[in-house]
Each structure stands twice: as C-alpha cells, then as structure tokens.
Design a protein around this motif. Sequence first.
Motif, PDB file in Angstrom:
ATOM      1  N   VAL A  73       0.828  -1.321  -0.064  1.00 42.78           N
ATOM      2  CA  VAL A  73       0.062   0.045  -0.038  1.00 42.78           C
ATOM      3  C   VAL A  73       0.721   1.446  -0.054  1.00 42.78           C
ATOM      4  N   LEU A  74       0.515   2.286  -0.808  1.00 37.42           N
ATOM      5  CA  LEU A  74       1.338   3.409  -0.958  1.00 37.42           C
ATOM      6  C   LEU A  74       0.089   4.662  -0.739  1.00 37.42           C
ATOM      7  N   PHE A  75       0.585   5.694   0.361  1.00 38.10           N
ATOM      8  CA  PHE A  75      -0.346   6.392   0.608  1.00 38.10           C
ATOM      9  C   PHE A  75      -0.130   7.759  -0.199  1.00 38.10           C
ATOM     10  N   SER A  76      -1.197   7.864  -1.259  1.00 38.41           N
ATOM     11  CA  SER A  76      -1.255   9.140  -2.005  1.00 38.41           C
ATOM     12  C   SER A  76      -2.115   9.934  -1.738  1.00 38.41           C
ATOM     13  N   SER A  77      -2.390  10.846  -2.683  1.00 40.26           N
ATOM     14  CA  SER A  77      -3.444  12.040  -2.333  1.00 40.26           C
ATOM     15  C   SER A  77      -4.197  12.206  -3.561  1.00 40.26           C
ATOM     16  N   ALA A  78      -5.284  12.816  -3.746  1.00 36.14           N
ATOM     17  CA  ALA A  78      -5.916  13.243  -4.918  1.00 36.14           C
ATOM     18  C   ALA A  78      -5.128  14.491  -5.440  1.00 36.14           C
ATOM     19  N   THR A  79      -4.328  15.038  -5.068  1.00 32.55           N
ATOM     20  CA  THR A  79      -3.531  16.083  -5.601  1.00 32.55           C
ATOM     21  C   THR A  79      -2.579  15.540  -6.858  1.00 32.55           C
ATOM     22  N   GLY A  80      -2.516  14.325  -6.711  1.00 31.14           N
ATOM     23  CA  GLY A  80      -1.667  13.452  -7.652  1.00 31.14           C
ATOM     24  C   GLY A  80      -2.461  13.319  -9.021  1.00 31.14           C
ATOM     25  N   ALA A  81      -3.722  13.474  -9.168  1.00 34.31           N
ATOM     26  CA  ALA A  81      -4.681  13.336 -10.085  1.00 34.31           C
ATOM     27  C   ALA A  81      -5.034  14.589 -10.742  1.00 34.31           C
ATOM     28  N   TYR A  82      -5.301  15.543  -9.427  1.00 33.87           N
ATOM     29  CA  TYR A  82      -5.919  16.898  -9.783  1.00 33.87           C
ATOM     30  C   TYR A  82      -4.968  18.046  -9.619  1.00 33.87           C
ATOM     31  N   GLY A  83      -3.756  17.744  -9.173  1.00 38.92           N
ATOM     32  CA  GLY A  83      -2.888  18.892  -8.877  1.00 38.92           C
ATOM     33  C   GLY A  83      -3.294  19.961  -7.491  1.00 38.92           C
ATOM     34  N   ASN A  84      -2.460  20.709  -7.495  1.00 42.91           N
ATOM     35  CA  ASN A  84      -2.800  21.807  -6.162  1.00 42.91           C
ATOM     36  C   ASN A  84      -1.766  23.014  -6.274  1.00 42.91           C
ATOM     37  N   VAL A  85      -2.397  23.977  -6.769  1.00 44.54           N
ATOM     38  CA  VAL A  85      -1.476  25.314  -7.040  1.00 44.54           C
ATOM     39  C   VAL A  85      -0.801  25.811  -5.789  1.00 44.54           C
ATOM     40  N   GLY A  86       0.502  25.749  -6.260  1.00 43.27           N
ATOM     41  CA  GLY A  86       1.524  26.235  -4.902  1.00 43.27           C
ATOM     42  C   GLY A  86       2.238  24.873  -4.365  1.00 43.27           C
ATOM     43  N   GLN A  87       1.591  23.529  -4.764  1.00 41.75           N
ATOM     44  CA  GLN A  87       2.290  22.412  -3.974  1.00 41.75           C
ATOM     45  C   GLN A  87       2.680  21.368  -5.242  1.00 41.75           C
ATOM     46  N   CYS A  88       3.240  21.924  -6.119  1.00 44.92           N
ATOM     47  CA  CYS A  88       3.422  20.879  -7.273  1.00 44.92           C
ATOM     48  C   CYS A  88       4.365  19.794  -6.831  1.00 44.92           C
ATOM     49  N   ASP A  89       5.396  20.038  -5.915  1.00 40.99           N
ATOM     50  CA  ASP A  89       6.173  18.953  -5.488  1.00 40.99           C
ATOM     51  C   ASP A  89       5.330  17.915  -4.809  1.00 40.99           C
TER      52      ASP A  89
END
Length: 71
Positions: free
Chosen positions: A25-41
């Motif tokens: 199991v890898l703990f990812s986030s929806a930002t991997g699919a949708y992005g997040n302004v200011g948190q590209c890394d």
Amino acid sequence: VLAPKVRGALALDRATRSVALDCFVLFSSATGAYGNVGQCDYALANAFLDAFARQRAQAVARGERSGRTLS
C-alpha cells in the motif's frame, strides 16, 4: 516532499521483492490526479506513487512481485 516518497516507495519495493506479501500500500493523495496550486512537488510525488502502483501491479501480474498493489 518528492524525494522521500519516491525513494521510500522504491526502497520498500526492493526490500520486499522476495517476500510473499498480501498487499503493498502506497499513501497518495487526490492532488496526484488533480494537482494543487502552490504544491506542485507534493502533487508530483503523489502522481509518482499512483504511477508506481500501476507499474508494480504489472510486475505482480508477471510474477516478479507479490501482493495487491494499492495507492
């Protein structure tokens, strides 16, 4: 943010390659699919985990790894 997720996932996969796992199991986030302004890394790190999970699932299908891979 990027290096620990990438290096950690790769290191855990290498360390468990000969272990009969039920799941990986890898703990990812929806930002991997949708992005997040200011948190590209952060978004890129999570997108990597999602892509790595797909790649690892293919390795499981080929018999090179074991365990259901989830991200």
